[in-house]
Scaffold this motif. Structure first.
Motif, short mmCIF file in Angstrom:
data_model
loop_
_atom_site.label_atom_id
_atom_site.label_comp_id
_atom_site.label_asym_id
_atom_site.label_seq_id
_atom_site.Cartn_x
_atom_site.Cartn_y
_atom_site.Cartn_z
N PHE A 3 -11.36 2.93 8.29
CA PHE A 3 -10.02 2.72 8.04
C PHE A 3 -9.20 2.43 7.55
CE2 PHE A 3 -10.49 5.78 11.42
CZ PHE A 3 -9.69 7.12 11.77
N LEU A 4 -7.99 1.55 7.19
CA LEU A 4 -7.99 0.13 6.14
C LEU A 4 -6.19 -0.16 7.17
CD1 LEU A 4 -8.55 -1.85 4.10
CD2 LEU A 4 -6.08 -0.83 2.76
N LEU A 5 -6.56 -0.98 7.26
CA LEU A 5 -5.90 -1.73 8.09
C LEU A 5 -5.12 -2.91 7.31
CD1 LEU A 5 -3.93 -2.22 11.09
CD2 LEU A 5 -5.68 -3.56 11.55
N SER A 6 -4.42 -2.52 6.85
CA SER A 6 -3.86 -3.37 6.26
C SER A 6 -2.46 -4.37 6.91
CB SER A 6 -2.81 -3.14 5.06
OG SER A 6 -3.40 -2.06 3.85
N LEU A 7 -2.08 -5.71 6.35
CA LEU A 7 -0.93 -6.52 7.72
C LEU A 7 -1.10 -7.20 6.55
CD1 LEU A 7 -1.78 -8.61 10.31
CD2 LEU A 7 -0.54 -9.50 8.34
N ASP A 75 -9.60 8.82 14.64
CA ASP A 75 -8.05 8.04 14.28
C ASP A 75 -7.94 7.30 15.72
OD1 ASP A 75 -7.29 10.20 15.07
OD2 ASP A 75 -5.31 10.37 14.32
N GLU A 76 -8.08 7.45 17.10
CA GLU A 76 -7.13 7.15 18.07
C GLU A 76 -7.92 6.12 18.58
OE1 GLU A 76 -7.58 8.37 22.99
OE2 GLU A 76 -7.01 9.62 21.19
N ARG A 77 -9.17 5.64 18.24
CA ARG A 77 -10.27 4.46 17.89
C ARG A 77 -9.20 3.73 17.36
NH1 ARG A 77 -11.43 0.05 20.44
NH2 ARG A 77 -12.71 -0.52 19.85
N ALA A 78 -8.64 3.87 16.06
CA ALA A 78 -8.93 2.60 14.83
C ALA A 78 -7.45 1.93 15.77
CB ALA A 78 -9.00 3.47 13.45
N ALA A 79 -6.72 3.13 16.07
CA ALA A 79 -5.24 2.53 16.36
C ALA A 79 -5.39 1.50 17.29
CB ALA A 79 -4.47 3.78 16.42
N GLN A 80 -5.82 2.20 18.45
CA GLN A 80 -6.48 1.62 19.89
C GLN A 80 -6.22 -0.06 19.08
OE1 GLN A 80 -10.08 2.75 21.44
NE2 GLN A 80 -8.80 1.68 23.75
N LEU A 81 -7.69 -0.13 18.21
CA LEU A 81 -8.16 -1.51 18.03
C LEU A 81 -7.35 -2.42 17.25
CD1 LEU A 81 -11.20 -2.66 17.90
CD2 LEU A 81 -11.89 -2.30 16.36
N ALA A 82 -6.59 -1.59 16.87
CA ALA A 82 -5.28 -2.41 15.32
C ALA A 82 -4.05 -2.68 16.56
CB ALA A 82 -4.80 -0.98 14.25
N LEU A 95 -2.20 0.88 8.92
CA LEU A 95 -3.51 1.88 9.63
C LEU A 95 -3.23 3.67 8.63
CD1 LEU A 95 -6.01 1.67 10.99
CD2 LEU A 95 -5.40 3.13 12.50
N ARG A 96 -5.14 3.59 7.51
CA ARG A 96 -4.81 4.46 7.25
C ARG A 96 -6.09 4.60 7.12
NH1 ARG A 96 -1.14 3.35 1.45
NH2 ARG A 96 -1.73 5.28 1.05
N PRO A 97 -6.87 6.40 7.01
CA PRO A 97 -8.70 6.71 6.72
C PRO A 97 -8.13 6.56 5.21
CG PRO A 97 -6.12 8.37 7.40
CD PRO A 97 -5.90 7.37 7.25
N VAL A 98 -9.11 5.49 5.01
CA VAL A 98 -9.68 5.72 3.93
C VAL A 98 -10.33 7.24 3.28
CG1 VAL A 98 -11.84 4.46 2.23
CG2 VAL A 98 -10.56 3.67 3.89
N MET A 99 -10.27 7.74 2.22
CA MET A 99 -10.76 8.31 1.32
C MET A 99 -12.00 7.97 0.77
SD MET A 99 -7.71 10.83 1.43
CE MET A 99 -8.44 11.96 0.47
#
Length: 108
Positions: A3-7, A75-82, A95-99
């Motif tokens: 996942f790409l987390l952009s700020l 994605d649930e874990r990625a959102a939790q971490l974000a 937060l977006r999945p990386v293709m």
């Protein structure tokens, strides 16, 4: 899954480093942080000839300030971490999945 987390921060005002030390330490410890980078001030950007610049009548209202590449189970874990990354009213997180593309096959 990556996942790409952009700020994103405000386009006006002085750029600053996000308060991400605890987030980065926790994500590294859990083995879920692949990469984390803060991008330079937009004044250092190099325009690409023949390509439009940032959108908006007077330029964008928010600009990319940092990104984090995460490798999480779902994605649930990625959102939790974000959600543990400190944010404020002037900070937007996305937060977006990386293709993935392997060989000549389409992106999945």
């Amino acid at each position: 899954m990556r996942f790409l987390l952009s700020l994103y921060g405000p386009a006006s005002g002085s750029p600053h480093r996000p308060p991400d030390d605890d987030f980065v330490a926790a994500a590294r410890t859990s083995g879920e942080l692949v990469d984390a980078q803060v991008v330079a001030d937009p004044s250092t950007a190099v325009p690409i000839p023949g390509r439009p610049g940032p959108s908006g009548a007077d330029g964008p209202s928010r600009l990319l300030a940092a990104y984090y590449l995460l490798d999480c189970a779902d994605d649930e874990r990625a959102a939790q971490l974000a959600a543990t990354l400190p944010a404020g009213p002037e900070i937007t997180l996305e937060l977006r999945p990386v293709m993935v593309r392997s060989g000549p096959e389409p992106w999945t």
